[in-house]
Design an enzyme around this catalytic site. Structure first.
Site, short mmCIF file in Angstrom:
data_model
loop_
_atom_site.label_atom_id
_atom_site.label_comp_id
_atom_site.label_asym_id
_atom_site.label_seq_id
_atom_site.Cartn_x
_atom_site.Cartn_y
_atom_site.Cartn_z
N ARG A 11 0.82 -1.21 0.08
CA ARG A 11 -0.02 0.14 0.06
C ARG A 11 0.97 1.24 0.13
O ARG A 11 0.84 1.93 -0.86
CB ARG A 11 -1.00 -0.01 1.07
N ASP A 12 1.60 1.58 1.21
CA ASP A 12 2.41 2.64 1.30
C ASP A 12 3.49 2.84 0.03
O ASP A 12 3.80 3.78 -0.32
CB ASP A 12 3.05 2.74 2.64
N HIS B 21 6.76 4.21 12.63
CA HIS B 21 6.84 4.16 11.28
C HIS B 21 7.74 5.21 11.03
O HIS B 21 7.44 6.33 10.92
CB HIS B 21 5.36 4.47 10.73
N HIS C 280 10.75 6.72 8.24
CA HIS C 280 11.29 7.17 7.02
C HIS C 280 13.03 7.25 6.87
O HIS C 280 13.25 7.75 8.09
CB HIS C 280 10.66 8.07 6.28
N CYS D 276 5.54 9.74 0.75
CA CYS D 276 4.42 10.19 1.17
C CYS D 276 3.86 11.14 -0.04
O CYS D 276 4.60 11.95 -0.43
CB CYS D 276 4.31 10.92 2.34
N ASN E 33 10.54 4.33 3.09
CA ASN E 33 10.23 3.56 4.29
C ASN E 33 11.57 3.05 4.69
O ASN E 33 12.21 2.54 3.81
CB ASN E 33 9.04 2.67 4.31
#
Length: 314
Positions: free
Chosen positions: A30-31, A223, A225, A256, A265
């Site tokens: 997804r991300d 989470h 980065h 993002c 990520n």
């Protein structure tokens, strides 16, 4: 070449003061893919998900029910979920931005969803078209209905350490917003370093501020980065505070779409190598993960950003 050939011990003694086991929350499908400019075929996404599940990952964030206008790459959410090879013991959460998204998720038969909030005023306006406080009016019916339907709900909180428009974000502000998401009914809060500016000291202070407000570390995830190369250092800081759920993206994919300074990520393979070195259980097969990410990198037409993938697949 596998990890044994490089001399990495299969198991090292667990490190005192750290969790015995970490849950890897895989966000790559997804991300990781949402920013891709070229459309990734749904068949490729489905095989990617199945390869990741076969590698031992048990939480795979599959897609998002955001409006296709905003994230065209995920316009195939219904088709993807209909074609998913759901493996026993594997969760496939989806991101749900609003009630319409929840309607679609319920129709698709999902059992785990996530909502995405902001810790700062400016990002709430840019990403959610809402104020910092008004975002909860959007989340409340989604979370309430989802919980009434028996779904588990996770809350993402972005810009927890720094915002490109507002600068450093105080832990007190993050906790104030995060508590409201938990009070709405979210079972877990993922603390996002959306633009990758966090330091280990900031991570420790934020977790301490949450626990100081009576929120246990079992309700928190992280989470990170890797913009400044600090994702693993920050992960260690969180682990030392007792956090045991870590978000990562296979192959280091992602960023993002609403924060141009955000880079990829934390790579799942880099995280697994790191956890192995600390003796922390995670359940994933590193060689299988590397193979899955190398396969996806070929489909995307560029090398994987993950250092471990490049080292083992090269």
């Amino acid at each position: 070449m596998g990890t044994r050939e490089l001399g990495l011990p299969e198991r090292v003694p667990a490190t005192d003061g750290l969790p015995e086991r970490v849950t890897i929350w895989e966000v790559g499908p997804r991300d990781g893919l949402q920013n891709e400019k070229s459309t990734v075929p749904v068949t490729v996404k489905l095989e990617f998900l199945d390869r990741l599940a076969a590698a031992g990952l048990t939480t795979l964030e599959a897609t998002s029910f955001v409006h296709p206008k905003w994230v065209p790459q995920l316009a195939d959410a219904e088709e993807l979920l209909a074609g998913l090879n759901r493996r026993d013991g594997v969760r496939y959460p989806v991101l749900v931005p609003n009630e319409r998204g929840l309607d679609r998720a319920l129709a698709a038969g999902v059992s785990h969803i996530a909502v995405f909030g902001s810790a700062t005023e400016t990002f709430a306006k840019r990403n959610l078209n809402s104020s910092l406080d008004d975002q909860f009016a959007m989340f409340e019916p989604v979370v309430t209905r989802a919980r009434a339907e028996g779904l588990d709900v996770r809350g993402y909180l972005s810009m927890c350490f720094g915002d490109p428009w507002e600068g450093p974000v105080s832990p007190e502000q993050v906790v104030r917003v995060g508590k409201r998401l938990l009070e709405l009914g979210c079972s877990q809060l993922s603390l996002g370093d959306t633009i990758g500016v966090a330091t280990a000291g900031q991570v420790e202070r934020l977790v301490d501020t949450f626990t100081g407000q009576g929120i246990g570390v079992d309700a928190l995830a992280v989470h990170f980065h890797d913009t400044y190369g600090q994702a693993l250092t920050n992960t260690l800081a969180a682990l030392r505070r007792g956090v045991s759920t870590v978000d990562s993206s296979a192959g280091g994919l992602g960023g993002c779409p609403y924060a141009e300074s955000a880079t990829g990520n934390l790579a799942t393979e880099d995280l697994v190598w790191f956890l192995d070195g600390l003796g922390i259980e995670h359940g994933a097969d590193l060689d299988a993960l590397v193979s899955a990410s190398a396969w996806m990198a070929e489909r995307l037409g560029r090398p994987s950003p993950s250092r471990v993938v490049r080292a083992l697949a090269g």
